[in-house]
Design a protein around this motif. Structure first.
Motif, PDB file in Angstrom:
ATOM      1  N   ALA A  43      -4.736   4.839   4.697  1.00 40.02           N
ATOM      2  CA  ALA A  43      -5.730   4.701   5.759  1.00 40.02           C
ATOM      3  C   ALA A  43      -5.093   4.341   7.093  1.00 40.02           C
ATOM      4  O   ALA A  43      -5.622   4.675   8.145  1.00 40.02           O
ATOM      5  CB  ALA A  43      -6.768   3.668   5.374  1.00 40.02           C
ATOM      6  N   ASN A  44      -3.950   3.684   7.045  1.00 44.84           N
ATOM      7  CA  ASN A  44      -3.293   3.240   8.278  1.00 44.84           C
ATOM      8  C   ASN A  44      -2.029   4.014   8.589  1.00 44.84           C
ATOM      9  O   ASN A  44      -1.253   3.626   9.451  1.00 44.84           O
ATOM     10  CB  ASN A  44      -2.983   1.750   8.174  1.00 44.84           C
ATOM     11  CG  ASN A  44      -4.255   0.938   8.179  1.00 44.84           C
ATOM     12  OD1 ASN A  44      -4.909   0.824   9.197  1.00 44.84           O
ATOM     13  ND2 ASN A  44      -4.632   0.436   7.032  1.00 44.84           N
ATOM     14  N   ALA A  45      -1.819   5.112   7.906  1.00 44.35           N
ATOM     15  CA  ALA A  45      -0.644   5.953   8.166  1.00 44.35           C
ATOM     16  C   ALA A  45      -0.833   6.698   9.481  1.00 44.35           C
ATOM     17  O   ALA A  45      -1.946   7.008   9.883  1.00 44.35           O
ATOM     18  CB  ALA A  45      -0.438   6.933   7.027  1.00 44.35           C
ATOM     19  N   ARG A  46       0.275   6.976  10.120  1.00 44.47           N
ATOM     20  CA  ARG A  46       0.200   7.708  11.402  1.00 44.47           C
ATOM     21  C   ARG A  46       0.444   9.152  11.192  1.00 44.47           C
ATOM     22  O   ARG A  46       1.155   9.710  10.587  1.00 44.47           O
ATOM     23  CB  ARG A  46       1.233   7.161  12.370  1.00 44.47           C
ATOM     24  CG  ARG A  46       0.866   5.773  12.789  1.00 44.47           C
ATOM     25  CD  ARG A  46       1.862   5.268  13.777  1.00 44.47           C
ATOM     26  NE  ARG A  46       1.620   3.864  13.967  1.00 44.47           N
ATOM     27  CZ  ARG A  46       2.268   3.135  14.808  1.00 44.47           C
ATOM     28  NH1 ARG A  46       3.203   3.649  15.549  1.00 44.47           N
ATOM     29  NH2 ARG A  46       2.002   1.869  14.958  1.00 44.47           N
ATOM     30  N   VAL A 101       0.599  -4.533  -0.366  1.00 48.67           N
ATOM     31  CA  VAL A 101      -0.060  -3.493   0.419  1.00 48.67           C
ATOM     32  C   VAL A 101      -0.487  -2.391  -0.541  1.00 48.67           C
ATOM     33  O   VAL A 101       0.321  -1.810  -1.246  1.00 48.67           O
ATOM     34  CB  VAL A 101       0.884  -2.927   1.504  1.00 48.67           C
ATOM     35  CG1 VAL A 101       0.229  -1.770   2.239  1.00 48.67           C
ATOM     36  CG2 VAL A 101       1.292  -4.020   2.462  1.00 48.67           C
ATOM     37  N   THR A 102      -1.783  -2.140  -0.569  1.00 48.54           N
ATOM     38  CA  THR A 102      -2.285  -1.131  -1.502  1.00 48.54           C
ATOM     39  C   THR A 102      -2.037   0.269  -0.968  1.00 48.54           C
ATOM     40  O   THR A 102      -1.892   0.483   0.234  1.00 48.54           O
ATOM     41  CB  THR A 102      -3.802  -1.300  -1.733  1.00 48.54           C
ATOM     42  OG1 THR A 102      -4.470  -1.068  -0.501  1.00 48.54           O
ATOM     43  CG2 THR A 102      -4.129  -2.683  -2.272  1.00 48.54           C
ATOM     44  N   GLU A 103      -1.975   1.203  -1.866  1.00 52.64           N
ATOM     45  CA  GLU A 103      -1.754   2.594  -1.489  1.00 52.64           C
ATOM     46  C   GLU A 103      -2.877   3.102  -0.596  1.00 52.64           C
ATOM     47  O   GLU A 103      -2.639   3.819   0.375  1.00 52.64           O
ATOM     48  CB  GLU A 103      -1.642   3.455  -2.752  1.00 52.64           C
ATOM     49  CG  GLU A 103      -1.025   4.814  -2.519  1.00 52.64           C
ATOM     50  CD  GLU A 103       0.429   4.738  -2.048  1.00 52.64           C
ATOM     51  OE1 GLU A 103       0.816   5.594  -1.231  1.00 52.64           O
ATOM     52  OE2 GLU A 103       1.167   3.827  -2.468  1.00 52.64           O
ATOM     53  N   SER A 104      -4.116   2.713  -0.884  1.00 51.91           N
ATOM     54  CA  SER A 104      -5.249   3.169  -0.069  1.00 51.91           C
ATOM     55  C   SER A 104      -5.176   2.605   1.347  1.00 51.91           C
ATOM     56  O   SER A 104      -5.478   3.305   2.316  1.00 51.91           O
ATOM     57  CB  SER A 104      -6.580   2.818  -0.730  1.00 51.91           C
ATOM     58  OG  SER A 104      -6.699   1.419  -0.856  1.00 51.91           O
ATOM     59  N   PHE A 105      -4.759   1.342   1.478  1.00 49.38           N
ATOM     60  CA  PHE A 105      -4.595   0.764   2.802  1.00 49.38           C
ATOM     61  C   PHE A 105      -3.478   1.472   3.558  1.00 49.38           C
ATOM     62  O   PHE A 105      -3.617   1.796   4.746  1.00 49.38           O
ATOM     63  CB  PHE A 105      -4.275  -0.736   2.703  1.00 49.38           C
ATOM     64  CG  PHE A 105      -4.045  -1.389   4.046  1.00 49.38           C
ATOM     65  CD1 PHE A 105      -5.123  -1.815   4.805  1.00 49.38           C
ATOM     66  CD2 PHE A 105      -2.770  -1.562   4.534  1.00 49.38           C
ATOM     67  CE1 PHE A 105      -4.921  -2.419   6.037  1.00 49.38           C
ATOM     68  CE2 PHE A 105      -2.550  -2.160   5.769  1.00 49.38           C
ATOM     69  CZ  PHE A 105      -3.631  -2.585   6.507  1.00 49.38           C
ATOM     70  N   LYS A 132      10.053   3.844   4.835  1.00 51.15           N
ATOM     71  CA  LYS A 132       9.780   4.104   6.248  1.00 51.15           C
ATOM     72  C   LYS A 132       8.976   2.952   6.853  1.00 51.15           C
ATOM     73  O   LYS A 132       9.266   2.487   7.962  1.00 51.15           O
ATOM     74  CB  LYS A 132       9.023   5.419   6.411  1.00 51.15           C
ATOM     75  CG  LYS A 132       8.732   5.765   7.843  1.00 51.15           C
ATOM     76  CD  LYS A 132       7.965   7.062   7.961  1.00 51.15           C
ATOM     77  CE  LYS A 132       7.602   7.319   9.412  1.00 51.15           C
ATOM     78  NZ  LYS A 132       6.640   8.384   9.580  1.00 51.15           N
ATOM     79  N   ALA A 133       7.981   2.498   6.122  1.00 48.08           N
ATOM     80  CA  ALA A 133       7.148   1.395   6.608  1.00 48.08           C
ATOM     81  C   ALA A 133       7.957   0.108   6.709  1.00 48.08           C
ATOM     82  O   ALA A 133       7.816  -0.651   7.680  1.00 48.08           O
ATOM     83  CB  ALA A 133       5.948   1.201   5.697  1.00 48.08           C
ATOM     84  N   LYS A 134       8.818  -0.152   5.724  1.00 49.78           N
ATOM     85  CA  LYS A 134       9.662  -1.352   5.775  1.00 49.78           C
ATOM     86  C   LYS A 134      10.622  -1.282   6.959  1.00 49.78           C
ATOM     87  O   LYS A 134      10.862  -2.272   7.639  1.00 49.78           O
ATOM     88  CB  LYS A 134      10.440  -1.516   4.477  1.00 49.78           C
ATOM     89  CG  LYS A 134       9.600  -2.035   3.342  1.00 49.78           C
ATOM     90  CD  LYS A 134      10.430  -2.263   2.103  1.00 49.78           C
ATOM     91  CE  LYS A 134       9.538  -2.715   0.967  1.00 49.78           C
ATOM     92  NZ  LYS A 134      10.279  -2.946  -0.269  1.00 49.78           N
ATOM     93  N   SER A 135      11.140  -0.093   7.200  1.00 49.88           N
ATOM     94  CA  SER A 135      12.039   0.098   8.335  1.00 49.88           C
ATOM     95  C   SER A 135      11.308  -0.159   9.653  1.00 49.88           C
ATOM     96  O   SER A 135      11.853  -0.791  10.567  1.00 49.88           O
ATOM     97  CB  SER A 135      12.607   1.518   8.305  1.00 49.88           C
ATOM     98  OG  SER A 135      13.389   1.752   9.431  1.00 49.88           O
ATOM     99  N   GLU A 136      10.083   0.324   9.742  1.00 51.56           N
ATOM    100  CA  GLU A 136       9.285   0.101  10.950  1.00 51.56           C
ATOM    101  C   GLU A 136       8.978  -1.385  11.130  1.00 51.56           C
ATOM    102  O   GLU A 136       9.047  -1.912  12.240  1.00 51.56           O
ATOM    103  CB  GLU A 136       7.994   0.908  10.889  1.00 51.56           C
ATOM    104  CG  GLU A 136       7.231   0.896  12.181  1.00 51.56           C
ATOM    105  CD  GLU A 136       6.059   1.864  12.193  1.00 51.56           C
ATOM    106  OE1 GLU A 136       5.095   1.579  12.924  1.00 51.56           O
ATOM    107  OE2 GLU A 136       6.106   2.887  11.492  1.00 51.56           O
TER     108      GLU A 136
END
Length: 78
Positions: A75-78, A68-72, A4-8
């Motif tokens: 923390a930045n997920a919407r 990109v770390t899992e914690s980052f 999803k993040a790669k798609s965004e």
């Protein structure tokens, strides 16, 4: 980085490409269609903005998504 993040990220790059294309067209049109002292300066200003978009696009394309770390990401997920 998940799918999803790669798609965004790809959608953002695609939108940047559209903006860049439009700004290039405007700059070329200003240079070609307007022949006053200020037209070159105006086109140069547009090209200055374009250079910033080129830089952002290059950085996004070169982004190492594997670091990109899992914690980052959480923390930045919407």
């Amino acid at each position: 980085m998940n799918a999803k993040a790669k798609s965004e990220l790809n959608a953002i790059i695609k939108e940047l490409n559209s903006i860049i294309s439009e700004l290039e067209s405007i700059s070329n049109g200003v240079r070609k269609d307007f022949k006053n002292i200020g037209s070159d300066k105006c086109a140069d200003c547009i090209n200055s903005v374009l250079n910033n978009y080129y830089t952002v696009r290059r950085k996004l394309k070169n982004l190492d998504t594997s670091t990109v770390t899992e914690s980052f990401a959480k923390a930045n997920a919407r």
